[in-house]
Write a protein that holds these residues in place. Structure first.
Motif, PDB file in Angstrom:
ATOM      1  N   ALA A 101       0.853  -1.191   0.000  1.00  0.00           N
ATOM      2  CA  ALA A 101       0.000   0.000   0.000  1.00  0.00           C
ATOM      3  C   ALA A 101       0.891   1.244   0.000  1.00  0.00           C
ATOM      4  O   ALA A 101       1.947   1.267   0.631  1.00  0.00           O
ATOM      5  CB  ALA A 101      -0.908  -0.015   1.221  1.00  0.00           C
ATOM      6  N   GLU A 102       0.436   2.262  -0.685  1.00  0.00           N
ATOM      7  CA  GLU A 102       1.242   3.488  -0.849  1.00  0.00           C
ATOM      8  C   GLU A 102       1.508   4.190   0.484  1.00  0.00           C
ATOM      9  O   GLU A 102       2.495   4.904   0.634  1.00  0.00           O
ATOM     10  CB  GLU A 102       0.562   4.446  -1.838  1.00  0.00           C
ATOM     11  CG  GLU A 102      -0.928   4.712  -1.613  1.00  0.00           C
ATOM     12  CD  GLU A 102      -1.825   3.693  -2.328  1.00  0.00           C
ATOM     13  OE1 GLU A 102      -1.485   2.491  -2.320  1.00  0.00           O
ATOM     14  OE2 GLU A 102      -2.870   4.105  -2.870  1.00  0.00           O
ATOM     15  N   TRP A 103       0.621   3.985   1.470  1.00  0.00           N
ATOM     16  CA  TRP A 103       0.782   4.676   2.756  1.00  0.00           C
ATOM     17  C   TRP A 103       1.767   3.958   3.677  1.00  0.00           C
ATOM     18  O   TRP A 103       2.185   4.530   4.687  1.00  0.00           O
ATOM     19  CB  TRP A 103      -0.578   4.791   3.465  1.00  0.00           C
ATOM     20  CG  TRP A 103      -1.535   5.729   2.790  1.00  0.00           C
ATOM     21  CD1 TRP A 103      -1.209   6.791   1.988  1.00  0.00           C
ATOM     22  CD2 TRP A 103      -2.967   5.704   2.842  1.00  0.00           C
ATOM     23  NE1 TRP A 103      -2.341   7.416   1.545  1.00  0.00           N
ATOM     24  CE2 TRP A 103      -3.437   6.781   2.059  1.00  0.00           C
ATOM     25  CE3 TRP A 103      -3.901   4.897   3.486  1.00  0.00           C
ATOM     26  CZ2 TRP A 103      -4.791   7.064   1.893  1.00  0.00           C
ATOM     27  CZ3 TRP A 103      -5.260   5.176   3.322  1.00  0.00           C
ATOM     28  CH2 TRP A 103      -5.697   6.242   2.534  1.00  0.00           C
TER      29      TRP A 103
ATOM     30  N   GLY B 263     -14.523  -2.760  -3.538  1.00  0.00           N
ATOM     31  CA  GLY B 263     -14.565  -1.958  -4.773  1.00  0.00           C
ATOM     32  C   GLY B 263     -13.264  -2.101  -5.553  1.00  0.00           C
ATOM     33  O   GLY B 263     -13.267  -2.189  -6.791  1.00  0.00           O
ATOM     34  N   THR B 264     -12.141  -2.138  -4.840  1.00  0.00           N
ATOM     35  CA  THR B 264     -10.850  -2.326  -5.508  1.00  0.00           C
ATOM     36  C   THR B 264     -10.788  -3.738  -6.091  1.00  0.00           C
ATOM     37  O   THR B 264     -10.262  -3.941  -7.195  1.00  0.00           O
ATOM     38  CB  THR B 264      -9.691  -2.127  -4.503  1.00  0.00           C
ATOM     39  OG1 THR B 264      -9.915  -0.912  -3.806  1.00  0.00           O
ATOM     40  CG2 THR B 264      -8.355  -2.078  -5.202  1.00  0.00           C
ATOM     41  N   GLY B 265     -11.348  -4.683  -5.361  1.00  0.00           N
ATOM     42  CA  GLY B 265     -11.388  -6.066  -5.860  1.00  0.00           C
ATOM     43  C   GLY B 265     -12.120  -6.141  -7.196  1.00  0.00           C
ATOM     44  O   GLY B 265     -11.663  -6.816  -8.125  1.00  0.00           O
TER      45      GLY B 265
ATOM     46  N   GLU C 204     -22.068   0.078   6.535  1.00  0.00           N
ATOM     47  CA  GLU C 204     -20.815   0.188   5.776  1.00  0.00           C
ATOM     48  C   GLU C 204     -19.607  -0.006   6.686  1.00  0.00           C
ATOM     49  O   GLU C 204     -19.658   0.319   7.877  1.00  0.00           O
ATOM     50  CB  GLU C 204     -20.749   1.570   5.089  1.00  0.00           C
ATOM     51  CG  GLU C 204     -21.879   1.731   4.076  1.00  0.00           C
ATOM     52  CD  GLU C 204     -21.945   3.121   3.449  1.00  0.00           C
ATOM     53  OE1 GLU C 204     -20.975   3.910   3.611  1.00  0.00           O
ATOM     54  OE2 GLU C 204     -22.964   3.420   2.805  1.00  0.00           O
ATOM     55  N   GLU C 205     -18.531  -0.481   6.098  1.00  0.00           N
ATOM     56  CA  GLU C 205     -17.304  -0.684   6.872  1.00  0.00           C
ATOM     57  C   GLU C 205     -16.681   0.691   7.170  1.00  0.00           C
ATOM     58  O   GLU C 205     -16.377   1.443   6.239  1.00  0.00           O
ATOM     59  CB  GLU C 205     -16.316  -1.540   6.067  1.00  0.00           C
ATOM     60  CG  GLU C 205     -15.052  -1.879   6.841  1.00  0.00           C
ATOM     61  CD  GLU C 205     -14.025  -2.642   5.997  1.00  0.00           C
ATOM     62  OE1 GLU C 205     -13.875  -2.334   4.805  1.00  0.00           O
ATOM     63  OE2 GLU C 205     -13.362  -3.529   6.569  1.00  0.00           O
ATOM     64  N   ILE C 206     -16.478   1.008   8.448  1.00  0.00           N
ATOM     65  CA  ILE C 206     -15.889   2.307   8.815  1.00  0.00           C
ATOM     66  C   ILE C 206     -14.378   2.175   8.913  1.00  0.00           C
ATOM     67  O   ILE C 206     -13.631   3.048   8.513  1.00  0.00           O
ATOM     68  CB  ILE C 206     -16.512   2.820  10.141  1.00  0.00           C
ATOM     69  CG1 ILE C 206     -18.027   3.026   9.954  1.00  0.00           C
ATOM     70  CG2 ILE C 206     -15.832   4.118  10.589  1.00  0.00           C
ATOM     71  CD1 ILE C 206     -18.775   3.458  11.205  1.00  0.00           C
TER      72      ILE C 206
HETATM   73  P1  NAD Z   1      -7.674  -0.628  -0.950  1.00  0.00           P
HETATM   74  O1  NAD Z   1      -8.542  -1.595  -1.672  1.00  0.00           O
HETATM   75  O2  NAD Z   1      -7.954   0.811  -1.069  1.00  0.00           O
HETATM   76  O3  NAD Z   1      -6.136  -0.813  -1.399  1.00  0.00           O
HETATM   77  C1  NAD Z   1      -5.492  -2.048  -1.313  1.00  0.00           C
HETATM   78  C2  NAD Z   1      -4.361  -2.079  -2.328  1.00  0.00           C
HETATM   79  O4  NAD Z   1      -4.898  -2.043  -3.645  1.00  0.00           O
HETATM   80  C3  NAD Z   1      -3.394  -0.900  -2.229  1.00  0.00           C
HETATM   81  O5  NAD Z   1      -2.081  -1.381  -2.421  1.00  0.00           O
HETATM   82  C4  NAD Z   1      -3.824  -0.016  -3.382  1.00  0.00           C
HETATM   83  O6  NAD Z   1      -2.794   0.800  -3.895  1.00  0.00           O
HETATM   84  C5  NAD Z   1      -4.245  -1.038  -4.410  1.00  0.00           C
HETATM   85  N1  NAD Z   1      -5.191  -0.550  -5.409  1.00  0.00           N
HETATM   86  C6  NAD Z   1      -6.142   0.418  -5.266  1.00  0.00           C
HETATM   87  N2  NAD Z   1      -6.849   0.528  -6.412  1.00  0.00           N
HETATM   88  C7  NAD Z   1      -6.349  -0.383  -7.282  1.00  0.00           C
HETATM   89  C8  NAD Z   1      -6.650  -0.756  -8.619  1.00  0.00           C
HETATM   90  N3  NAD Z   1      -7.661  -0.177  -9.296  1.00  0.00           N
HETATM   91  N4  NAD Z   1      -5.919  -1.722  -9.220  1.00  0.00           N
HETATM   92  C9  NAD Z   1      -4.933  -2.342  -8.538  1.00  0.00           C
HETATM   93  N5  NAD Z   1      -4.576  -2.025  -7.268  1.00  0.00           N
HETATM   94  C10 NAD Z   1      -5.293  -1.065  -6.650  1.00  0.00           C
HETATM   95  O7  NAD Z   1      -7.700  -1.113   0.563  1.00  0.00           O
HETATM   96  P2  NAD Z   1      -6.974  -0.424   1.807  1.00  0.00           P
HETATM   97  O8  NAD Z   1      -7.680   0.850   2.110  1.00  0.00           O
HETATM   98  O9  NAD Z   1      -5.523  -0.434   1.588  1.00  0.00           O
HETATM   99  O10 NAD Z   1      -7.272  -1.499   2.941  1.00  0.00           O
HETATM  100  C11 NAD Z   1      -8.416  -1.505   3.703  1.00  0.00           C
HETATM  101  C12 NAD Z   1      -9.368  -2.591   3.228  1.00  0.00           C
HETATM  102  O11 NAD Z   1      -8.721  -3.865   3.252  1.00  0.00           O
HETATM  103  C13 NAD Z   1     -10.562  -2.729   4.161  1.00  0.00           C
HETATM  104  O12 NAD Z   1     -11.710  -2.937   3.402  1.00  0.00           O
HETATM  105  C14 NAD Z   1     -10.223  -3.977   4.969  1.00  0.00           C
HETATM  106  O13 NAD Z   1     -11.314  -4.638   5.543  1.00  0.00           O
HETATM  107  C15 NAD Z   1      -9.540  -4.814   3.925  1.00  0.00           C
HETATM  108  N6  NAD Z   1      -8.732  -5.865   4.545  1.00  0.00           N
HETATM  109  C16 NAD Z   1      -9.167  -7.156   4.451  1.00  0.00           C
HETATM  110  C17 NAD Z   1      -8.441  -8.176   5.070  1.00  0.00           C
HETATM  111  C18 NAD Z   1      -8.893  -9.612   5.015  1.00  0.00           C
HETATM  112  O14 NAD Z   1      -8.119 -10.479   5.391  1.00  0.00           O
HETATM  113  N7  NAD Z   1     -10.100  -9.902   4.580  1.00  0.00           N
HETATM  114  C19 NAD Z   1      -7.277  -7.850   5.772  1.00  0.00           C
HETATM  115  C20 NAD Z   1      -6.878  -6.517   5.845  1.00  0.00           C
HETATM  116  C21 NAD Z   1      -7.617  -5.524   5.219  1.00  0.00           C
END
Ligand code: NAD
Length: 487
Positions: A184-186, A239-241, A390-392
């Motif tokens: 993650a960028e942060w 949403g990213t998924g 929603e997930e906070i």
């Molecule tokens: P995020 O989806 O915003 O980002 C995750 C990663 O995806 C980052 O590295 C980001 O740069 C990358 N990304 C963003 N947009 C993309 C795109 N269009 N294509 C490819 N890569 C992209 O999530 P976040 O804010 O980093 O993390 C928080 C989320 O992760 C929460 O929803 C949390 O519940 C979830 N999470 C789930 C688990 C689990 O095991 N189920 C564990 C930890 C976190």
């Protein structure tokens, strides 16, 4: 504190083909300390060209010496990586705390030891697995042959950076794959140090590659759509998924998803209340509530509702919000300004929706800088409030009373998420009955976050695709061929 004071934050470059390199276009971005808003250092900003370079290295390495390593040799390398993580535990915990804002004590007691254990666990596990074989009467013998998937893209969130990266990387390497990682960028720092550790542990050049950067139109997007990446292991928001799935669809990649959660914490009146409160403090506010498994929707059976809320709130008020490196801190800073504003937005929504802020809901006194929020308990919200639905992903929980079992099961399932749930009761039959009806991949009874890495881990509905842990990870990071021999 003496040693920690000497540990400095680091500038983060990509790691490609065994070398730290800057971006082809030399772009960088700043890494901000969420506890102070100061600049911690610079991070190389990768894009398509850097990902192309990393994928080419990973593809070459897949066919190189890595292909001929034995399971025992890979097991030894995994063990060594785990050992080296422990040797650098304090430094890694410090960097993790600086990057995320989480208390140093938490990183040092949970994140980093578990990161090492992820490697130690799979070092052992991969040496004990077999494959299926079936004898079909006198006609044929069928057996499965296991091989690596290929080049795996690993895209990570910021909340448990090293813990979650190692959870994916250990089985990925164990099964003989190569990897292109995007942290993650942060939170880029511990992943960068892990690359040094991998090299030192004997991982050949090109087997593990790291490209820093952002999501769409950056390194994340380039990994998702790269035709030479065979599989993607993603942890992040639903949403990213979806976006990654769209990008990955042209090349039909194998996908493993661990996504968000809005997890119910269900407390029946017969539960052991002292233990419930002690654990609920953790399941609500550990890591500033920035854990996908946090039980952010608390449901309490009416006869104990008032007692629970008042005793829970009293304990929560005693939590110390403070600088992540202070030993006394229970709750540190949230990861970024953007995330802080988002979480505060939910507190405002709760107020507009008629919610009562029992405690918290504001920046603690004495903090001019940094992304701090007092642990927050909200009651009196209807089930339609966005705060309930929603997930906070911050230090904010809602508490709602219920009267009957069927009602709480219905409310618990009234969400698109299905990651985890906790049930508190002394009634064994009820524990089974309710567990079997809750739509979640992970259900804890009278506990929370108790993990055994052999068990299936993951979510249903919008909380994930597939399971990891034990054999489930082995299956994702390998391909099976069934061989049939006519007898
Ligand atoms: P995020 O989806 O915003 O980002 C995750 C990663 O995806 C980052 O590295 C980001 O740069 C990358 N990304 C963003 N947009 C993309 C795109 N269009 N294509 C490819 N890569 C992209 O999530 P976040 O804010 O980093 O993390 C928080 C989320 O992760 C929460 O929803 C949390 O519940 C979830 N999470 C789930 C688990 C689990 O095991 N189920 C564990 C930890 C976190």
């Amino acid at each position: 504190m003496q040693t920690k004071a000497k540990i400095k934050s680091i500038n983060c470059q990509h790691f490609i083909n065994g070398q730290f390199v800057e971006s082809k276009n030399q772009r960088t971005f700043e890494n901000i300390n969420p506890a102070t808003e100061e600049v911690l250092g610079t991070v190389s900003e990768g894009g398509k060209e850097d990902v192309d370079y990393a994928v080419a290295a990973a593809r070459r390495a897949l066919k190189g010496p890595w292909k001929n390593t034995t399971l025992q040799e890979r097991s030894k390398i995994l063990r060594r990586i785990g050992d080296l993580i422990l040797e650098r535990q304090e430094e890694l915990a410090h960097l993790e705390s600086l990057d995320t804002g989480k208390p140093f004590g938490l990183a040092n007691s949970i994140d980093i030891p578990r990161a090492a254990y992820n490697f130690h666990f799979y070092a052992d596990y991969i040496t004990s697995i077999g494959t299926e074989a079936y004898q079909q009467d006198q006609q044929a013998l069928h057996y499965s042959y296991r091989r690596p998937v290929g080049v795996v893209g690993i895209i990570k969130p910021w909340n448990l950076p090293l813990l979650l990266l190692t959870w994916k990387l250990a089985p990925c390497l164990g099964m003989g794959n190569t990897a292109v990682i995007k942290p993650a960028e942060w939170t880029p720092m511990t992943a960068t140090v892990l690359m040094e550790i991998c090299k030192q542990a004997g991982v050949p050049d090109g087997v593990v590659n790291l490209v820093h950067g952002f999501g769409p139109d950056s390194a994340g997007g380039a990994i998702s759509e790269h035709p030479d990446i065979d599989a993607i292991s993603f942890i992040g928001e639903p949403g990213t998924g979806s976006a990654i799935m769209r990008s990955a669809s042209d090349s039909l990649k194998k996908l493993s998803y661990e996504l968000g959660g809005k997890n119910p914490n269900i407390i029946f009146a017969d539960a052991e209340l002292d233990e419930v409160i002690e654990t609920t403090i953790k399941s609500s506010f550990v890591n500033q509530g920035e854990v996908c498994l946090c039980g952010s929707r608390i449901y309490v059976e009416r006869p104990i509702y008032n007692e629970f809320v008042s005793r829970f709130a009293e304990k929560v008020r005693a939590l110390i919000v403070g600088h992540p490196l202070d030993e006394d801190t229970n709750v540190g800073a949230m990861v970024s300004k953007e995330h802080y504003d988002r979480v505060m937005g939910y507190v405002e929504i709760a107020k507009k929706d008629g919610g009562t802020i029992v405690t918290g809901g504001k920046r603690p006194d004495g903090f001019e800088k940094g992304f701090y929020l007092e642990p927050t308990i909200i009651t009196d919200l209807s089930r339609n409030s966005r705060c309930i639905r929603e997930e906070i992903f911050g230090p904010v929980v809602t508490v709602t009373p219920f009267d009957i079992e069927e009602e709480v099961i219905m409310q618990a399932n009234d969400t698109h998420y299905g990651l985890s749930a906790t049930i508190w009761t002394r009634n064994l039959k009820r524990a089974h009955r309710v567990s079997h009806q809750i739509e979640a991949g992970i259900i804890w009874v009278n506990t929370w976050f108790l993990r055994d890495l052999r068990t299936p881990f993951g979510g249903m509905k919008n909380s994930g695709i597939g399971r990891t842990g034990g054999m489930h990870s082995i299956d994702f990071y390998s391909e099976l061929s069934n061989i049939t021999i006519k007898l």
